[in-house]
Design a protein around this motif. Structure first.
Motif, PDB file in Angstrom:
ATOM      1  N   TYR A   7      33.963 -39.836  58.766  1.00  0.00           N
ATOM      2  CA  TYR A   7      33.701 -39.773  60.032  1.00  0.00           C
ATOM      3  C   TYR A   7      33.624 -38.527  60.759  1.00  0.00           C
ATOM      4  O   TYR A   7      33.009 -38.382  61.636  1.00  0.00           O
ATOM      5  CB  TYR A   7      35.377 -40.489  60.174  1.00  0.00           C
ATOM      6  CG  TYR A   7      35.411 -41.740  59.891  1.00  0.00           C
ATOM      7  CD1 TYR A   7      34.568 -42.983  60.218  1.00  0.00           C
ATOM      8  CD2 TYR A   7      36.443 -41.897  58.942  1.00  0.00           C
ATOM      9  CE1 TYR A   7      35.151 -43.984  59.531  1.00  0.00           C
ATOM     10  CE2 TYR A   7      36.620 -43.068  58.483  1.00  0.00           C
ATOM     11  CZ  TYR A   7      36.115 -44.009  58.714  1.00  0.00           C
ATOM     12  OH  TYR A   7      36.367 -45.447  58.222  1.00  0.00           O
ATOM     13  N   TRP A   8      34.144 -37.517  60.108  1.00  0.00           N
ATOM     14  CA  TRP A   8      34.200 -36.224  61.019  1.00  0.00           C
ATOM     15  C   TRP A   8      33.219 -35.115  60.622  1.00  0.00           C
ATOM     16  O   TRP A   8      33.143 -34.255  61.487  1.00  0.00           O
ATOM     17  CB  TRP A   8      35.699 -35.792  60.715  1.00  0.00           C
ATOM     18  CG  TRP A   8      36.751 -36.853  60.919  1.00  0.00           C
ATOM     19  CD1 TRP A   8      37.371 -37.499  59.973  1.00  0.00           C
ATOM     20  CD2 TRP A   8      37.212 -37.208  62.291  1.00  0.00           C
ATOM     21  NE1 TRP A   8      37.910 -38.470  60.961  1.00  0.00           N
ATOM     22  CE2 TRP A   8      37.864 -38.486  62.147  1.00  0.00           C
ATOM     23  CE3 TRP A   8      36.904 -36.977  63.575  1.00  0.00           C
ATOM     24  CZ2 TRP A   8      38.579 -38.989  63.347  1.00  0.00           C
ATOM     25  CZ3 TRP A   8      37.239 -37.514  64.633  1.00  0.00           C
ATOM     26  CH2 TRP A   8      38.246 -38.489  64.606  1.00  0.00           C
ATOM     27  N   THR A  14      23.309 -29.767  58.206  1.00  0.00           N
ATOM     28  CA  THR A  14      23.124 -29.770  59.609  1.00  0.00           C
ATOM     29  C   THR A  14      24.471 -30.287  60.169  1.00  0.00           C
ATOM     30  O   THR A  14      25.029 -31.466  59.549  1.00  0.00           O
ATOM     31  CB  THR A  14      22.040 -30.720  60.162  1.00  0.00           C
ATOM     32  OG1 THR A  14      20.797 -30.611  59.700  1.00  0.00           O
ATOM     33  CG2 THR A  14      21.772 -30.819  61.486  1.00  0.00           C
ATOM     34  N   PRO A  15      25.196 -29.635  61.173  1.00  0.00           N
ATOM     35  CA  PRO A  15      26.295 -30.191  61.716  1.00  0.00           C
ATOM     36  C   PRO A  15      26.153 -31.419  62.267  1.00  0.00           C
ATOM     37  O   PRO A  15      25.190 -31.785  62.750  1.00  0.00           O
ATOM     38  CB  PRO A  15      26.646 -28.975  62.799  1.00  0.00           C
ATOM     39  CG  PRO A  15      25.935 -27.735  62.382  1.00  0.00           C
ATOM     40  CD  PRO A  15      24.795 -28.446  61.660  1.00  0.00           C
ATOM     41  N   GLY A  16      27.345 -32.450  62.262  1.00  0.00           N
ATOM     42  CA  GLY A  16      27.328 -33.614  62.817  1.00  0.00           C
ATOM     43  C   GLY A  16      28.614 -34.227  62.576  1.00  0.00           C
ATOM     44  O   GLY A  16      29.782 -33.687  62.490  1.00  0.00           O
ATOM     45  N   LYS A  17      28.387 -35.554  62.785  1.00  0.00           N
ATOM     46  CA  LYS A  17      29.441 -36.555  62.926  1.00  0.00           C
ATOM     47  C   LYS A  17      30.546 -36.074  64.192  1.00  0.00           C
ATOM     48  O   LYS A  17      30.179 -35.377  65.135  1.00  0.00           O
ATOM     49  CB  LYS A  17      30.270 -36.900  61.595  1.00  0.00           C
ATOM     50  CG  LYS A  17      29.351 -37.353  60.826  1.00  0.00           C
ATOM     51  CD  LYS A  17      29.689 -37.985  59.490  1.00  0.00           C
ATOM     52  CE  LYS A  17      28.602 -38.645  58.614  1.00  0.00           C
ATOM     53  NZ  LYS A  17      29.508 -38.882  57.332  1.00  0.00           N
ATOM     54  N   ASP A  18      31.548 -36.779  64.210  1.00  0.00           N
ATOM     55  CA  ASP A  18      32.540 -36.533  65.262  1.00  0.00           C
ATOM     56  C   ASP A  18      32.990 -34.973  65.645  1.00  0.00           C
ATOM     57  O   ASP A  18      33.372 -34.685  66.771  1.00  0.00           O
ATOM     58  CB  ASP A  18      33.834 -37.254  65.232  1.00  0.00           C
ATOM     59  CG  ASP A  18      33.540 -38.907  65.687  1.00  0.00           C
ATOM     60  OD1 ASP A  18      32.131 -39.125  66.002  1.00  0.00           O
ATOM     61  OD2 ASP A  18      34.595 -39.779  65.922  1.00  0.00           O
ATOM     62  N   CYS A  19      33.410 -34.243  64.598  1.00  0.00           N
ATOM     63  CA  CYS A  19      33.749 -32.904  64.912  1.00  0.00           C
ATOM     64  C   CYS A  19      32.185 -31.887  65.104  1.00  0.00           C
ATOM     65  O   CYS A  19      32.703 -30.769  65.140  1.00  0.00           O
ATOM     66  CB  CYS A  19      34.611 -32.340  63.797  1.00  0.00           C
ATOM     67  SG  CYS A  19      36.082 -33.234  64.050  1.00  0.00           S
TER      68      CYS A  19
END
Length: 67
Positions: A7-8, A14-19
């Protein structure tokens, strides 16, 4: 912190998800991004987001006097 990559954080470069971070960034000595993410998780879910806490600490805290 134990931050769930489902999830986070992104397992890719590549930066991603909720954080909006990579999971690799969570393992750096500089814990700025990890702590920011943990605060976001806590704000949204309190300690319920951490299964370790739910399974071992919820309702009663362990005795740490011998630590």
């Amino acid at each position: 912190f134990q931050i769930n990559d489902k999830y986070w954080c992104s397992k890719t470069s590549t930066p991603g998800k909720d954080c909006n971070v990579t999971c690799a960034e969570m393992l750096l000595d500089d814990i700025t991004k990890a702590s920011k993410c943990a605060k976001k998780i806590y704000k949204r879910h309190k300690f319920q987001a951490w299964y370790g806490w739910r399974n071992h600490c919820q309702g009663t805290l362990p005795d740490i006097s011998k630590c």
